[in-house]
Design a protein around this motif. Sequence first.
Motif, mmCIF file in Angstrom:
data_model
loop_
_atom_site.group_PDB
_atom_site.id
_atom_site.type_symbol
_atom_site.label_atom_id
_atom_site.label_comp_id
_atom_site.label_asym_id
_atom_site.label_seq_id
_atom_site.Cartn_x
_atom_site.Cartn_y
_atom_site.Cartn_z
ATOM 1 N N GLY A 1 0.737 4.491 12.618
ATOM 2 C CA GLY A 1 1.937 3.708 12.855
ATOM 3 C C GLY A 1 1.869 2.278 12.388
ATOM 4 O O GLY A 1 2.787 1.499 12.655
ATOM 5 N N ARG A 2 0.830 1.914 11.652
ATOM 6 C CA ARG A 2 0.646 0.522 11.232
ATOM 7 C C ARG A 2 1.453 0.223 9.979
ATOM 8 O O ARG A 2 1.497 1.018 9.040
ATOM 9 N N LEU A 3 2.095 -0.953 9.943
ATOM 10 C CA LEU A 3 2.804 -1.444 8.769
ATOM 11 C C LEU A 3 1.964 -2.519 8.118
ATOM 12 O O LEU A 3 1.627 -3.523 8.750
ATOM 13 N N ILE A 4 1.607 -2.317 6.867
ATOM 14 C CA ILE A 4 0.764 -3.284 6.170
ATOM 15 C C ILE A 4 1.341 -3.551 4.799
ATOM 16 O O ILE A 4 2.231 -2.864 4.313
ATOM 17 N N HIS B 1 7.414 -3.477 3.580
ATOM 18 C CA HIS B 1 7.429 -2.601 2.406
ATOM 19 C C HIS B 1 8.878 -2.221 2.078
ATOM 20 O O HIS B 1 9.669 -1.899 2.971
ATOM 21 N N PRO B 2 9.263 -2.257 0.794
ATOM 22 C CA PRO B 2 10.654 -1.988 0.449
ATOM 23 C C PRO B 2 11.114 -0.591 0.814
ATOM 24 O O PRO B 2 12.291 -0.346 1.013
ATOM 25 N N HIS B 3 10.181 0.382 0.899
ATOM 26 C CA HIS B 3 10.566 1.757 1.213
ATOM 27 C C HIS B 3 10.231 2.136 2.650
ATOM 28 O O HIS B 3 10.256 3.316 2.994
ATOM 29 N N TYR C 1 1.953 3.732 3.644
ATOM 30 C CA TYR C 1 0.996 2.654 3.422
ATOM 31 C C TYR C 1 -0.407 3.220 3.327
ATOM 32 O O TYR C 1 -0.712 4.274 3.884
ATOM 33 N N LYS C 2 -1.251 2.506 2.621
ATOM 34 C CA LYS C 2 -2.672 2.809 2.528
ATOM 35 C C LYS C 2 -3.457 1.552 2.880
ATOM 36 O O LYS C 2 -3.177 0.466 2.344
ATOM 37 N N ASP C 3 -4.425 1.701 3.775
ATOM 38 C CA ASP C 3 -5.287 0.576 4.155
ATOM 39 C C ASP C 3 -6.421 0.480 3.145
ATOM 40 O O ASP C 3 -7.324 1.311 3.119
ATOM 41 N N SER D 1 -7.994 11.287 3.236
ATOM 42 C CA SER D 1 -7.048 10.727 4.203
ATOM 43 C C SER D 1 -7.558 9.501 4.936
ATOM 44 O O SER D 1 -6.873 9.011 5.837
ATOM 45 N N ALA D 2 -8.733 8.990 4.585
ATOM 46 C CA ALA D 2 -9.318 7.890 5.357
ATOM 47 C C ALA D 2 -8.458 6.632 5.322
ATOM 48 O O ALA D 2 -8.501 5.818 6.244
ATOM 49 N N LYS D 3 -7.670 6.445 4.269
ATOM 50 C CA LYS D 3 -6.859 5.237 4.129
ATOM 51 C C LYS D 3 -5.436 5.391 4.663
ATOM 52 O O LYS D 3 -4.656 4.441 4.617
ATOM 53 N N ASP D 4 -5.094 6.554 5.170
ATOM 54 C CA ASP D 4 -3.709 6.829 5.561
ATOM 55 C C ASP D 4 -3.269 5.974 6.745
ATOM 56 O O ASP D 4 -4.032 5.767 7.698
ATOM 57 N N CYS D 5 -2.035 5.499 6.678
ATOM 58 C CA CYS D 5 -1.344 4.902 7.817
ATOM 59 C C CYS D 5 -0.158 5.818 8.124
ATOM 60 O O CYS D 5 0.932 5.650 7.569
#
Length: 570
Positions: free
Chosen positions: A266-269, A15-17, A98-100, A162-166
Amino acid sequence: MTEEPVQTDSSLGHHPHSPPLTHNPKEIWKKGGRMFSVLLAINLVLLACTLVSSAAFNQVAVHDYDVFFMLTIVMLICIAWILFYLIVTAKRQNAILYKDSHAGPVWLRGGLVLFAIFTLVMDVFKTGYYSSFYNCLSAIKIIYPIVQAVFVIVQTYFLWISAKDCIHVHLNVTRCGLMLTLTTNLAVWMSAVTDESVHKSHTKFQNTTEGTHRWIMKGNLPINGCSCNSQICQIFQSGYFWLYPFNIEYSLFASAMLYVMWKNVGRLIDHHTHHIHQLKFRLFRKTFFVGIVLGLFILVSGLAVLIVYEVQVNTSGQPDKKNEALIMYYTFNIVCLSLMSLVCIGGSIVYRFDKRDMDHHKNPTRTLDMALLLGAALGQYAISYYSIVAVVASTPRDAVSALNLTYSLLMIAQHTFQNIFIIEGLHRQPPEDDHKIHPHRKDLYGLTFVNINAVSLRVPESSSALPSPLPHGQGAVAIQPSDVVQSIMVPKKVKWRRKFLKEISLFLLLCNIILWIMPAFGARPQFDNVKELNFYGYSMWAAIVDICLPFGIFYRMHAVASLLEVYIMS
């Protein structure tokens, strides 16, 4: 101290940010934080299981209010952590980069809200019931449902937003908080399942003294010297027992969503699947209604069977009525399970001709769905195999025994075929992925409908693009009418296959709803049919059913959510 690179999902971009791909030294031991939170969860689950099981029996000097006290304390801690997350953690800079998109779909959150509403109604009934005995009961029994209502409201709001929060700050605190909340839901689930199971046992065996329970007292039996004699008290008591299935499903739904959030800490997606959610409402409008009509017919028929079954089985002193009710119940389930098995087999065959690619991206939600489907099915497998052994080894063999044997065999087959169909459907990419990966495949997309007699279609000899009208003599080759018809017929087959899969998903979804309603709201052929009861004895058979049946009930509701996902993916 050397820094280690962050472990990211394979095939996913940066992710760029996002922060630099290095660990903060405080977070370098990522697996250590996860392990600590898992150990915390294991210890809390074991403590809750010990207290709940001990409080269920008279022979053990553990009371139900001991369990209520423990649950009240952990729910208050969870409420405090959730508020800390919403007010402090989520507001930190770069906390949620990020959002899953797979986590917490709107239909799952909508189901959670629905179950939460019924749970709140149950808490109102339970508070009213225990308030009738406030002079002779511990105050914790009145405090517990009030705290549970607050917990449900706060948690439902938390999961909705908040269910999609990373999350990328307060990693270890968040992991421990999520695991604590998850195990609290599991503890509430165990308490509710035990409460309901003991109540059902008292209902079915009012004159049985073996395995006496203290957790629930049925009807007008005294509670610590108090009796529920007033009409309003009896309404409260029967009301909250009927609402227990919704509370049970709420706890399990919340646990599943919290687990996905824990995996995403802590996941990067990369955002590569948002189109799935953009398509869901458009796809709902493209269906034939055959599956939903047949499914609704099964659903309404099942409700009628359940009502008649409960009336006839509870008619005291008439064994013939009970046998008729069992024959009707088994016959309906045999027909329903046979249709579901055949439909699942047909769907699996259709998948053999589906040209969509398999989705191999990392997806914690899908992994959890598969694990829950396979794990929860073990409960019904166990009951079915115990029933098969009891029927085959017992004599005499009557019509009810033959139907029971057929029902048990079909239950095993239907769970197997349905799991195969759902898991394969969850691993398919949505239709748009094929178009993006293979933009020049004429057998899938880019159809041109023309009047063959009025237009001459030509394409360049070296081009594999779609046919387009070109002047004759410019290095073009004429396309025969049969070629155009063939290019149109192939996509029609593709479209038909996908509509067929959607019809199957709708039909199975509605069938699983009625197969959840029947056992969740009182149908217990395992106890009404005395074959297994006489073969194994009350203690053993009651333990088997009380342990395994909740997993079988949960399987049906989780299958509903998974089938809805398969429907949208089709």
